[in-house]
Write an enzyme that holds these catalytic residues in place. Structure first.
Site, short mmCIF file in Angstrom:
data_model
loop_
_atom_site.label_atom_id
_atom_site.label_comp_id
_atom_site.label_asym_id
_atom_site.label_seq_id
_atom_site.Cartn_x
_atom_site.Cartn_y
_atom_site.Cartn_z
N ASP A 15 -14.76 -29.67 -4.16
CA ASP A 15 -16.05 -30.12 -4.37
C ASP A 15 -17.22 -29.35 -3.88
OD1 ASP A 15 -14.50 -32.03 -5.39
OD2 ASP A 15 -15.00 -33.72 -3.79
N GLU A 20 -5.28 -34.83 1.67
CA GLU A 20 -5.61 -34.27 2.85
C GLU A 20 -5.73 -35.19 3.89
OE1 GLU A 20 -7.52 -32.06 -0.74
OE2 GLU A 20 -7.76 -34.14 0.26
N ASP A 26 -5.01 -34.56 -7.30
CA ASP A 26 -6.24 -34.52 -6.19
C ASP A 26 -5.78 -35.18 -5.08
OD1 ASP A 26 -8.68 -34.19 -5.61
OD2 ASP A 26 -9.63 -35.45 -6.92
#
Length: 726
Positions: free
Chosen positions: A480, A417, A414
């Site tokens: 998400d 970024e 995950d």
């Protein structure tokens, strides 16, 4: 980035230089260099106080031409750089009185040596796109910053696709897109996976070879051109010829990398604990028991963030309060025939013991004064692993190796970024270029560990962030999203955009991540999820086991999971195509039907492999419209036929999905319905769809071990016959 104020004027504070003449051409066996003054040279004195741009042409692969535009060549060329293949193909370079040309395969760049600046790119003699007067620009502003831009003409009817996983309009014409990885969800113009490559329906694609921020103006600043720009003294891009979209992707993924092989078990259903829910081993086992009691095939169980202690992410230590016996629990999961995935990220919270260790060893990203870069967003006092340091990579991998020893099979990588630019990297990398590229180093470190410890073909990630080259490290998921029909459609647009950017495998959170899905929407998303390359049930603050939605959801999940398992011989064949040629498993319609103008803008349906058309139901009620290209299409399960090319409207129950088989297909179907990792060629059955009697074709069915079996299949009245030929 937009530089102009309308078509004629530049914005206040900006000055522009453009090629106005050609002072010299240098031709070699491998390339061209064009020296282009920024004013007309009519006499010797005109060369004084006259900036000059250097434009170079070369070819790394047949059918690909690279263009480099430079102002000052003394500028630094810092790390990181995309890893590109350079096969040094034979090229033809020619210079005459009117033109200088470089030809690679069927692609030619032709530079006009008289009159206004013009470079024509032709494929098989057909004009694809051009760089025209004022297309090439060197821009400076009052703050002393410099930019280089190129503008390539867009022909009438040319559509632009790609630029990474973008959730807005599928066709990018009219959009301004900054390639800059950000954690922005799926409902904005931000993207987790930014790729400076676009694909057109006019025979070519363009890859901008810069890992830093690249600004694209696709028919937005100049409506008849695609502009791209970077800050600095240099811009490099590649024009990639097709002529078909598949051929463009084949060449692009040859240049930047093809996907690695992934294990057969990864195609099965993944079930997650969800994110902020309460869970322990009893909760986990109750889910697994519930799936088994309801005959719901399950392949992977995923532990999201809270398998670790709060404020300790990521220290890779199981929370002893909820998982006191992780080795025993993982062994018990394996005894149930399950693989295990755990959530990780590259951020190290200050409370974690790894923070102190990483700080002392110098493995955390630092500021210019030597202090560790930290902030409180996401995790209190968190720092960032410096993957430009080879020792830090080994350190990080060693922590994950402990988890593999406990029984973990895969990692959800995950984040990646939120990468700062006010830092100093161990290898001296440019912080602006590292912002997007960090995800590549992060995912490579994890993927390579899995390959080393588990074997080539057994590594698989569930990754969120990516850039060019990320396609080599599957699988990626969409991030998400909300639990709504609208979010389902934006997720699909993101997946199709990512597929147009060279990514072969993709997934998404079935039912949406944020919120709790309404029953009908959840059931429709189940069908979409199981008719994707990879399938995961995951949410944020609510569990995603189907019986907590309603009992019908259980039946829907069972039906579509079993359908996907039966489709494994076919899906594995599509994966082989991805490995060999870069063609994605989930394909935009235009990719498979480039000549059908009805497919050019379709973003609510897709091809799963070359032969199955999937049109997810994206609104309540079940009444659904979809487009079928030419021919007689057959509904996969009912056998009903519909004709194309035309739009159709039909009503589908939640136990149905609009899945239609392409005319002329021989579809291999597997014999096992409860798991993906079986011998796909054993007891395989073939079905013929809109195939003339007596038609013969060869169908290759892969096996999980990498081998394959080839069948000669003959269509006959009442069915088909198949004979093994290899």
């Amino acid at each position: 980035m937009k530089f102009t104020d309308g078509y004629w004027m530049y914005r206040k504070g900006l000055a522009a230089l453009h090629p106005r003449d050609i002072s010299d051409v240098v031709a070699t066996d491998s390339g061209l260099e064009i020296y282009a003054p920024t004013q007309r040279i009519n006499a010797r004195g005109d060369a004084l106080n006259c900036p000059q741009l250097t434009v170079s042409f070369s070819s790394p692969l047949e059918g690909v031409i690279g263009v480099t535009i430079e102002h000052f060549q003394g500028a630094l060329d810092p790390n990181p750089r995309f890893e590109l293949q350079d096969a040094h193909p034979a090229v033809n370079v020619a210079v005459n009185e009117t033109h200088a040309t470089l030809t690679s395969g069927a692609l030619t760049a032709s530079v006009s040596l008289s009159g206004d600046w013009t470079v024509d790119f032709t494929g098989d003699g057909k004009l694809l796109t051009s760089s025209v007067p004022r297309s090439v620009g060197f821009i400076t502003d009052d703050a002393g910053r410099a930019f280089v831009h190129e503008q390539l003409t867009l022909g009438v009817g040319t559509n632009v696709y790609g630029l990474g996983e973008r959730f807005g309009a599928f066709v990018k014409n009219g959009q301004s897109v900054d390639v800059w990885n950000e954690d922005g969800g799926t409902s904005s113009d931000l993207a987790y996976k930014n790729v400076p490559f676009f694909l057109t329906n006019s025979g070519y694609g363009v890859f901008v070879n810069h890992p830093e921020r690249v600004s694209f103006e696709i028919g937005s600043e100049v409506v008849s051109r695609a502009q791209f720009s970077v800050e600095g003294q240099k811009l490099q891009y590649f024009v990639i010829y097709g002529p078909s979209p598949k051929e463009i992707l084949r060449r692009y993924t040859e240049l930047t990398g093809r996907p690695s092989r992934i294990p057969a078990w990864s195609y099965g259903l993944w079930l997650s604990t969800s994110f902020t829910t309460d869970y322990d081993e009893d909760t986990v086992m109750s889910f697994i028991d519930g799936m088994a009691e309801r005959n719901l095939p399950l392949s992977v169980f995923h532990f999201d963030c809270h398998w670790m202690r709060a404020f300790h992410w990521s220290d890779f230590v199981w929370d002893p309060a909820t998982f006191p016996d992780p080795e025993g629990m993982l062994r018990r999961l394996h005894e149930r025939g399950l693989k295990v995935c755990v959530w990780i990220n590259p951020y190290i919270a200050q409370r974690s013991h790894l923070f102190r260790e990483g700080r002392e060893l110098g493995y955390l990203v630092q500021r210019a004064d030597g202090s560790v870069w930290q902030w409180d967003l996401w995790q209190a006092g968190m720092a960032l692993v410096d993957f430009t340091n080879p020792d830090a990579v080994l350190w990080y991998q060693d922590k994950l190796r402990t988890l593999l020893g406990q029984g973990v099979d895969s990692f959800k990588t995950d984040f990646g970024e939120r990468i700062p630019t006010d830092v100093v990297w161990h290898d001296g990398s440019n912080p602006q270029r590292m912002h997007n590229y960090y995800t590549q180093l992060y995912n490579e470190a994890v993927f390579q560990l899995l390959e080393k410890e588990l074997g080539v073909g057994e590594a698989v990630l569930f990754a969120r962030s990516a850039t060019t080259g990320g396609q080599k490290l599957p699988v990626h998921w969409g991030g998400d999203c909300e639990s709504t029909f609208a979010a389902m459609s934006e997720s699909l647009r993101g997946g199709l955009s990512l597929a147009s950017s060279g990514f072969a495998f993709w997934s998404h959170d079935i039912g949406g991540f944020e919120g709790t899905p309404e029953p009908e929407m959840f059931k429709r998303w189940i069908a979409f999820g199981l008719l994707s390359s990879h399938s995961r049930l995951h949410g944020s603050n609510s569990y995603r086991v189907p019986w907590l939605v309603d009992e019908e959801s259980v039946d829907v999940l069972r039906h579509f999971t079993e359908l996907k398992m039966h489709l494994m011989p076919y899906l594995a064949g599509a994966a082989e195509e991805a490995y060999s040629s870069g063609t994605p498993v989930m394909r935009p319609m235009f990719l498979e039907f480039p000549a059908d103008q009805g497919c050019a803008h379709l973003d609510r349906q897709y091809m799963l492999g070359s032969s199955l058309l999937v049109a997810p139901v994206l609104e309540a009620g079940g009444e659904h419209s979809f487009y079928l290209p030419e021919g007689t299409w057959t509904h996969l399960e009912s056998g009903d036929t519909l004709e194309g090319p035309r739009w159709h409207s039909r009503s589908f129950s939640v136990m149905e999905a609009p899945v239609f088989v392409r005319p002329g297909t021989i579809l291999p179907l597997g014999s096992v319905s409860n798991r993906p990792d079986y011998d796909w060629a054993a007891n395989v059955e073939f079905s013929a769809f809109a195939v003339e009697e007596g038609h013969r074709s060869r169908v290759e069915v892969p096996s999980p071990d990498g081998s394959s079996t080839t069948y000669e299949v003959t269509a006959a009245e009442g069915g088909v016959s198949a004979v093994v030929v290899r």
